[in-house]
Each structure stands twice: as C-alpha cells, then as structure tokens.
Design a protein around this motif. Structure first.
Motif, PDB file in Angstrom:
ATOM      1  N   SER A  94       0.594  -1.306  -0.190  1.00  0.00           N
ATOM      2  CA  SER A  94       0.238   0.003  -0.103  1.00  0.00           C
ATOM      3  C   SER A  94       0.858   1.243  -0.004  1.00  0.00           C
ATOM      4  CB  SER A  94      -1.022  -0.707   1.188  1.00  0.00           C
ATOM      5  OG  SER A  94      -0.362  -0.376   2.616  1.00  0.00           O
ATOM      6  N   ASP A  95       1.889   1.163   0.178  1.00  0.00           N
ATOM      7  CA  ASP A  95       2.916   2.762   0.204  1.00  0.00           C
ATOM      8  C   ASP A  95       3.033   2.614  -1.084  1.00  0.00           C
ATOM      9  OD1 ASP A  95       4.176  -0.506  -0.209  1.00  0.00           O
ATOM     10  OD2 ASP A  95       6.008   0.521   0.015  1.00  0.00           O
ATOM     11  N   TRP A  96       2.074   1.447  -1.849  1.00  0.00           N
ATOM     12  CA  TRP A  96       2.740   2.244  -3.514  1.00  0.00           C
ATOM     13  C   TRP A  96       1.518   2.580  -4.055  1.00  0.00           C
ATOM     14  CZ3 TRP A  96       6.893   2.871  -6.186  1.00  0.00           C
ATOM     15  CH2 TRP A  96       8.393   2.764  -5.157  1.00  0.00           C
ATOM     16  N   ASP A 117       5.702  -1.470  10.619  1.00  0.00           N
ATOM     17  CA  ASP A 117       6.749  -0.841  11.718  1.00  0.00           C
ATOM     18  C   ASP A 117       7.741  -2.020  10.492  1.00  0.00           C
ATOM     19  OD1 ASP A 117       5.519   0.667  12.862  1.00  0.00           O
ATOM     20  OD2 ASP A 117       4.844  -1.050  14.293  1.00  0.00           O
ATOM     21  N   ILE A 118       8.016  -2.071   9.697  1.00  0.00           N
ATOM     22  CA  ILE A 118       9.077  -2.474   9.029  1.00  0.00           C
ATOM     23  C   ILE A 118       9.885  -2.389   7.748  1.00  0.00           C
ATOM     24  CG2 ILE A 118       7.940  -4.767   8.323  1.00  0.00           C
ATOM     25  CD1 ILE A 118      11.128  -5.275   9.623  1.00  0.00           C
ATOM     26  N   SER A 119      10.473  -2.577   7.257  1.00  0.00           N
ATOM     27  CA  SER A 119      11.221  -1.778   6.021  1.00  0.00           C
ATOM     28  C   SER A 119      12.408  -2.218   5.870  1.00  0.00           C
ATOM     29  CB  SER A 119      10.565  -0.676   5.917  1.00  0.00           C
ATOM     30  OG  SER A 119      12.009   0.046   6.058  1.00  0.00           O
ATOM     31  N   SER A 120      12.849  -2.443   4.171  1.00  0.00           N
ATOM     32  CA  SER A 120      14.414  -2.756   4.240  1.00  0.00           C
ATOM     33  C   SER A 120      15.527  -1.062   4.899  1.00  0.00           C
ATOM     34  CB  SER A 120      14.801  -2.809   2.977  1.00  0.00           C
ATOM     35  OG  SER A 120      14.105  -3.703   2.230  1.00  0.00           O
ATOM     36  N   THR A 121      14.697  -0.004   4.475  1.00  0.00           N
ATOM     37  CA  THR A 121      15.523   1.116   5.395  1.00  0.00           C
ATOM     38  C   THR A 121      15.743   0.691   6.832  1.00  0.00           C
ATOM     39  OG1 THR A 121      14.567   1.959   3.635  1.00  0.00           O
ATOM     40  CG2 THR A 121      15.226   3.335   4.720  1.00  0.00           C
ATOM     41  N   MET A 122      14.814   0.405   7.214  1.00  0.00           N
ATOM     42  CA  MET A 122      14.967   0.497   8.736  1.00  0.00           C
ATOM     43  C   MET A 122      15.898  -0.630   9.701  1.00  0.00           C
ATOM     44  SD  MET A 122      11.568   0.679   9.905  1.00  0.00           S
ATOM     45  CE  MET A 122      11.116  -0.146  11.797  1.00  0.00           C
TER      46      MET A 122
END
Ligand code: CTP
Length: 450
Positions: A94-96, A117-122
């Motif tokens: 849904s970020d897209w 609360d999770i992403s590759s960036t984090m």
C-alpha cells in the motif's frame, strides 16, 4: 489459472516481504515475482541495497510462494511482463497506492496493506549505525556534497573543518551542521569518516591524519599527485582497517558503469583506441589558472579523462607522452596525453583555456561508442557499427550532481561490502597519481628551461 505478479528489491528480507508474497500468492493460482537488479535500483534512485541480486532471489525462493522468479531491470518492463505472461493481477504494497493505476489498462491492480513497522530501510539503519561524516574544505565541490549525501541512507554530515574558522562557520550555517571547527583534534573526535575537498596539495596530509585517527576517507580527485604517496596511504588504510576511496564521481555513476559493461560484453570487439576530452573555460584569475604549483588543466581535469582509459585499457601502457600549451605563468591551459599500449592507443585531453568537444570515443574492432559531453555525467551513449542499422543508443539516469553514487559506495564499503570498491580500485587510483606525478615532473623541467 489466475496469474499474479509482484515486484520489489526484497533487500534484507523481512516479515513485510514474506507477508506480502503470501497474500499475493493467495490472490491467484500462480505467482510471478520480479526482483530488481542493483543497476535498476540505482537508476531509480534507490541506493544502498545491501544484498546481492542472487541472495535476494534466493530469499524470495525460500518462501515457497513464488512459482516463477524474474529479474526487473528496466523502466516499462511491468507492462511488457503483464502482456508476455498474460497476468491477471498486479499487486504491490500500500506504500505504492496510485503509483501503478496506469496498469489497470492491462490487468487488475491490487494494493495490499503494508506490514507496519518494518522495512529494508529500517533494517539497514539498525544493522549499521549511522556514520558520522565530517567535511574538510568548504569550496565549490564541498557545497554540493551535503545536499547529495542526504540521498544516501546510513550517513549523516555532522561537522566541518576549515583552518579559516569564518569559512567553517558559514558552511555549517548554510548546511545546518552541528559542529564547525578550525582545530583538527576536535574534529576527529566528532566523526567516523571524512570527505576531503580541500586544495589538491593538502590532501595527503589530511588523509594521513584521518587514517592515523582511524577515520574512513573519501577524497576528491586528484587524490594525491605522487604515486608513492598513494601507495603509502592505501597501505596505511589497510593497516588501520579503514576505507580509502578517491572521489572521481564518473566512476560510480550508473551510466558509466553501463558503458563499461557494454564494452566488456565485447559489443564493439577489441578496444583499440580511447579518446577522452574534457574542457572547461576558467577565469584567468581563478585559483585553477593562477596557482602556479598545483593549478592547470591536467591536475584539475586529468582524473576524468584518465578514468575511461585506465578502466578500459588497464595500466600496462608502454609509452606515455604529454604535450601542453602553456600560459605565461607556466600553467597548462591545454594538455594532450598520448598512451601507447602496443596493441591499443589512447588520448586524454584537458583544457581550462581551450574549448573543445568534450567527447569520449571508444573504438573497437567491431564498432565504436560515442559519448557526448558531459560524458563524465553519463546519461546516454551510442554504439555504432559498420552497418548503421545495427546502431544502439543507451540511456541512464544521473541524478542531481551525481555525488550520491560515490557516497553510497563509500557507505557500502565501510559497512563491509568490499566488492563495492571495484568501480575504482586502489591500483587504478595509484596509477592515476603516478601519471599526475610524471606530468608535474615534466612541467617542472619545462618551467626551469623558461
Ligand atoms: N512491503 C510490505 N510491507 C513492508 C515492507 C514492504 O508489504 N513492511 C512490500 C512493498 O510494498 C513491496 C514489496 O514488499 O510491494 C517489496 O518492497 P521493497 O521495496 O523491496 O521493501 P521495503 O522494505 O519497502 O524497502 P525499502 O525500505 O528499501 O524501500
């Protein structure tokens, strides 16, 4: 059979990726997953992907949800894939939302709720603490640095050093840095890594001090003007377990990488001639044209024009010859360097007082590649053949001032990804310093004659 397709980098594979693939698979009977290449990620401005393409594919495979894994490497590929694989549903997180509505013309588009609360960036931020970087020197190029470094995750510009405190203060104010100083000892305490953009002749001492204080170093070109100094510094970096990189921005940008890959693929046969030219008319009163010891066209622009020659033909040239046009103060306003490799030739041209076509030409036994100015910020190049119907044109992005690419590779190298430093190796940097040294020695002889 209902076919579903989804895409992503899937870097540092995490729960969010797993859940997305699980739900994507549940939307139909057959799931195709497109994993992006590093080059494509670079092109779309996503720098600092940590895992290799093979590892990212392997992680997707291990979930057991993908029936087929493909590689995404160019813009517009999504529509091609949807048509080619007769896809019924395209899905992403849904970020897209909204970004892929244009695909509704070809299939159903489903945006799946993103896992919170999770992403590759984090994960990248957690895995590697944010590097504190300091800038030495506050001139023109240094002013481009801070805005560019903001595009790279994992690094924060914290401090600036300049022996003239007013300049350091003005720079810190302009870029909202926490600290400025004219005292090196204070500076070393605040930073993990430095970017050196001071006058050429000061690089060596700053680099040495930085490495002795165990700071990683990214140094503007030309890094040093003596081969032995370059060797010594790389040795010191190794002893101190620090990264030392020369900031020739072209070496790290995606377009130049693509150009090297096309040549290495054998597309134009064996490379027989490389001609690289960079001219930039400077004010006769500028530092570049008045600093009689270290100014001049070749010390200023030589790193750019040497780069494609050293990258493509290597370091084992037999003869090298410099020819310069000089101003009254002895500085070269235009320099031509001829290399004879025995089975290949090369010419590098640099000018601050003569204007010429800033072109890069690579001639091979099957065809040639032409890159127009500004080829040092490579955004496109043409491959030409005897049969011109076979000609090809390649395009690539060069975002902003392009310093973000070298910063990104610097961060990756510090975080332990040694393989990222192949874009400009220590041997290549040492070689370029050696060529600068020969040039300056010859210049000194000529100046004495005068
Ligand atoms: N995704 C998700 N939930 C998350 C993170 C990602 O559903 N918490 C989805 C994305 O929306 C996308 C797919 O996983 O459909 C691959 O995303 P990718 O960009 O590779 O992962 P990110 O963690 O978003 O990466 P980055 O932080 O580098 O942008």
């Amino acid at each position: 059979m209902k076919k579903v397709i989804t895409y992503g980098s899937f870097d540092l594979f995490h729960e969010g990726h797993y859940k997305l693939l699980q739900r994507a698979k549940a939307l139909g009977d057959y799931l195709i997953v497109g994993v992006t290449t590093e080059q494509y990620d670079n092109q779309r401005g996503k720098l600092n992907v940590v895992d290799s393409l093979m590892d990212r594919i392997e992680h997707v495979k291990q979930t057991g949800f993908a029936d087929e894994i493909i590689i995404e490497d160019h813009v517009g590929q999504k529509t091609e894939d949807i048509l080619k694989y007769k896809v019924d549903i395209f899905t992403v997180g849904s970020d897209w939302i909204g970004a892929f509505d244009y695909l509704k013309e070809y299939c159903e588009v489903v945006y799946l709720e993103r896992t919170k609360d999770i992403s590759s960036t984090m994960k990248r931020a957690k895995k590697y603490s944010i590097l504190k970087l300091g800038v030495i020197g506050t001139g023109r190029i240094a002013k481009r640095f801070v805005p560019e470094a903001k595009y790279v995750s994992g690094i924060n510009v914290e401090a600036v050093y300049n022996p003239h405190i007013e300049s350091a203060e003005a720079y810190a104010k302009q870029f909202e840095l926490n600290m400025y100083t004219d005292k090196l000892e204070e500076f070393w305490e605040k930073v993990d890594a430095v970017y050196i953009a001071s006058p050429h002749e000061t690089h060596y001492e700053y680099m040495k001090q930085a490495l002795l204080h165990k700071k990683h170093v990214l140094c503007e070109k030309p890094m040093v003007l003596k081969k032995q100094e370059a060797e010594e510094l790389f040795e010191l970096a190794k002893e101190q377990e620090c990264v030392l990189m020369e900031a020739v921005k072209t070496a790290y940008c995606p377009g130049f990488q693509q150009l090297l890959s096309v040549v290495r693929s054998g597309a134009i046969g064996k490379v027989k001639d490389v001609e690289a030219c960079f001219t930039k008319l400077e004010n006769p009163l500028s530092r570049e044209l008045t600093d009689v010891k270290f100014g001049g066209s070749f010390t200023e622009l030589g790193s750019y024009v040497l780069l494609p020659i050293i990258k493509l033909l290597g370091q084992s040239y037999g003869e090298i010859e410099f020819k310069s046009m000089r101003a009254e103060n002895g500085l070269d306003i235009y320099t031509k360097v001829h290399f004879d490799y025995g089975d290949a030739l090369a010419t590098a041209k640099a000018g601050l007082g003569v204007k010429s076509a800033g072109e890069l030409l690579i001639a091979g036994t099957n065809g040639y590649i032409q890159v127009e100015a500004p080829w040092w910020k490579t955004t496109s190049f043409q491959v030409h053949y005897e049969d011109s119907s076979q000609d090809e044109k390649y395009f690539s992005k060069f975002l902003g001032d392009g310093l973000r690419y070298e910063v990104s590779d610097f961060v990756a190298a510090i975080n332990g990804f040694e393989e990222k430093t192949w874009k400009l190796t220590r041997e290549e940097s040492i070689e370029m310093a050696g060529i600068m040294e020969v040039f300056l020695q010859q210049k000194e002889c000529i100046n004495k004659e005068w």
